[in-house]
Design an enzyme around this catalytic site. Structure first.
Site, mmCIF file in Angstrom:
data_model
loop_
_atom_site.group_PDB
_atom_site.id
_atom_site.type_symbol
_atom_site.label_atom_id
_atom_site.label_comp_id
_atom_site.label_asym_id
_atom_site.label_seq_id
_atom_site.Cartn_x
_atom_site.Cartn_y
_atom_site.Cartn_z
ATOM 1 N N LYS A 1 -16.111 -7.232 5.493
ATOM 2 C CA LYS A 1 -14.824 -7.922 5.519
ATOM 3 C C LYS A 1 -14.413 -8.335 6.925
ATOM 4 O O LYS A 1 -13.471 -9.092 7.088
ATOM 5 C CB LYS A 1 -13.714 -7.037 4.923
ATOM 6 C CG LYS A 1 -13.669 -7.029 3.421
ATOM 7 C CD LYS A 1 -12.388 -6.352 2.956
ATOM 8 C CE LYS A 1 -12.210 -6.468 1.463
ATOM 9 N NZ LYS A 1 -10.973 -5.829 1.006
ATOM 10 N N SER B 1 -2.708 -7.827 2.691
ATOM 11 C CA SER B 1 -3.052 -7.714 4.108
ATOM 12 C C SER B 1 -3.490 -9.059 4.676
ATOM 13 O O SER B 1 -3.142 -9.414 5.796
ATOM 14 C CB SER B 1 -4.176 -6.687 4.304
ATOM 15 O OG SER B 1 -3.735 -5.399 3.970
ATOM 16 N N HIS C 1 0.830 -1.202 0.000
ATOM 17 C CA HIS C 1 0.000 0.000 0.000
ATOM 18 C C HIS C 1 0.869 1.258 0.000
ATOM 19 O O HIS C 1 0.601 2.212 -0.735
ATOM 20 C CB HIS C 1 -0.898 0.055 1.251
ATOM 21 C CG HIS C 1 -1.946 -0.988 1.327
ATOM 22 N ND1 HIS C 1 -2.056 -1.835 2.397
ATOM 23 C CD2 HIS C 1 -2.945 -1.320 0.472
ATOM 24 C CE1 HIS C 1 -3.097 -2.636 2.208
ATOM 25 N NE2 HIS C 1 -3.639 -2.351 1.047
ATOM 26 N N ARG D 1 -1.795 -6.241 -8.079
ATOM 27 C CA ARG D 1 -0.667 -7.111 -7.753
ATOM 28 C C ARG D 1 -0.467 -8.182 -8.805
ATOM 29 O O ARG D 1 0.636 -8.555 -9.123
ATOM 30 C CB ARG D 1 -0.900 -7.791 -6.401
ATOM 31 C CG ARG D 1 -0.833 -6.882 -5.219
ATOM 32 C CD ARG D 1 -1.097 -7.680 -3.975
ATOM 33 N NE ARG D 1 -2.359 -8.383 -4.100
ATOM 34 C CZ ARG D 1 -3.364 -8.314 -3.257
ATOM 35 N NH1 ARG D 1 -3.256 -7.614 -2.175
ATOM 36 N NH2 ARG D 1 -4.483 -8.963 -3.460
#
Length: 169
Positions: free
Chosen positions: A44, A136, A20, A98
């Site tokens: 989430k 993450s 990030h 990514r």
């Protein structure tokens, strides 16, 4: 600056990773002012509260702003991203990619967002080579199982993660 280019980089940032931070720093080359939009995203089930995630992101910004001369601010949001971006005066949404697997979802989201707000562009930044594998979710999993997360997050975030995992035991 009358024509200030404002961008929004949205995310859950649970927690903020070196990936990030790489995108944040590189995004400052594209806009004059960057708003980091920390999503509440109850769906989430984040490990950290909204306030903790905002604080962790804010802790990382002085070094980036010193290196880049950029102005960056952090704001929580729970609304439709395009409404939030319009409220900020943003003309750019920054998204990080990514891997190819990220592209399909991001491509669909960018299409929907463009339909909702045709005057706001979505810009994709490919993760740097050293950050392509960082997520993450993986950082949390590795840290929870006692693995070394030093290369994936800042010392401050690592400390916050380790404290959280210790308190859960």
């Amino acid at each position: 600056m009358a024509n200030k280019r404002i961008g929004v980089y949205p995310g859950t940032f649970d927690p903020v990773t070196n990936g990030h931070l790489d995108i944040i720093e590189r995004a400052t080359n594209l806009v004059d002012h960057l708003v980091l939009a920390v999503a509440i995203n109850r769906g989430k089930g984040p490990l950290f509260s909204l306030e903790e995630r905002v604080a962790m992101v804010e802790h990382e910004l002085p070094a980036i702003m010193a290196r880049t001369g950029a102005t960056i601010e952090v704001k929580p949001f729970e609304s439709l991203l395009m409404n939030f971006a319009a409220d900020q005066g943003a003309k750019t949404i920054v998204r990080g990619l990514r891997a190819v697997s990220d592209f399909e979802y991001e491509f669909q989201m960018a299409g929907m967002n463009s339909h909702l707000s045709p005057d706001i562009e979505t810009v994709f930044l490919m993760a740097s080579d050293k950050c392509q594998f960082i997520s993450s979710r993986f950082v949390k999993e590795i840290g929870k199982l006692g693995g070394d997360i030093t290369d994936f997050v800042s010392p401050n975030v690592k400390e916050n993660l380790l404290e959280r995992f210790e308190s859960q035991d």
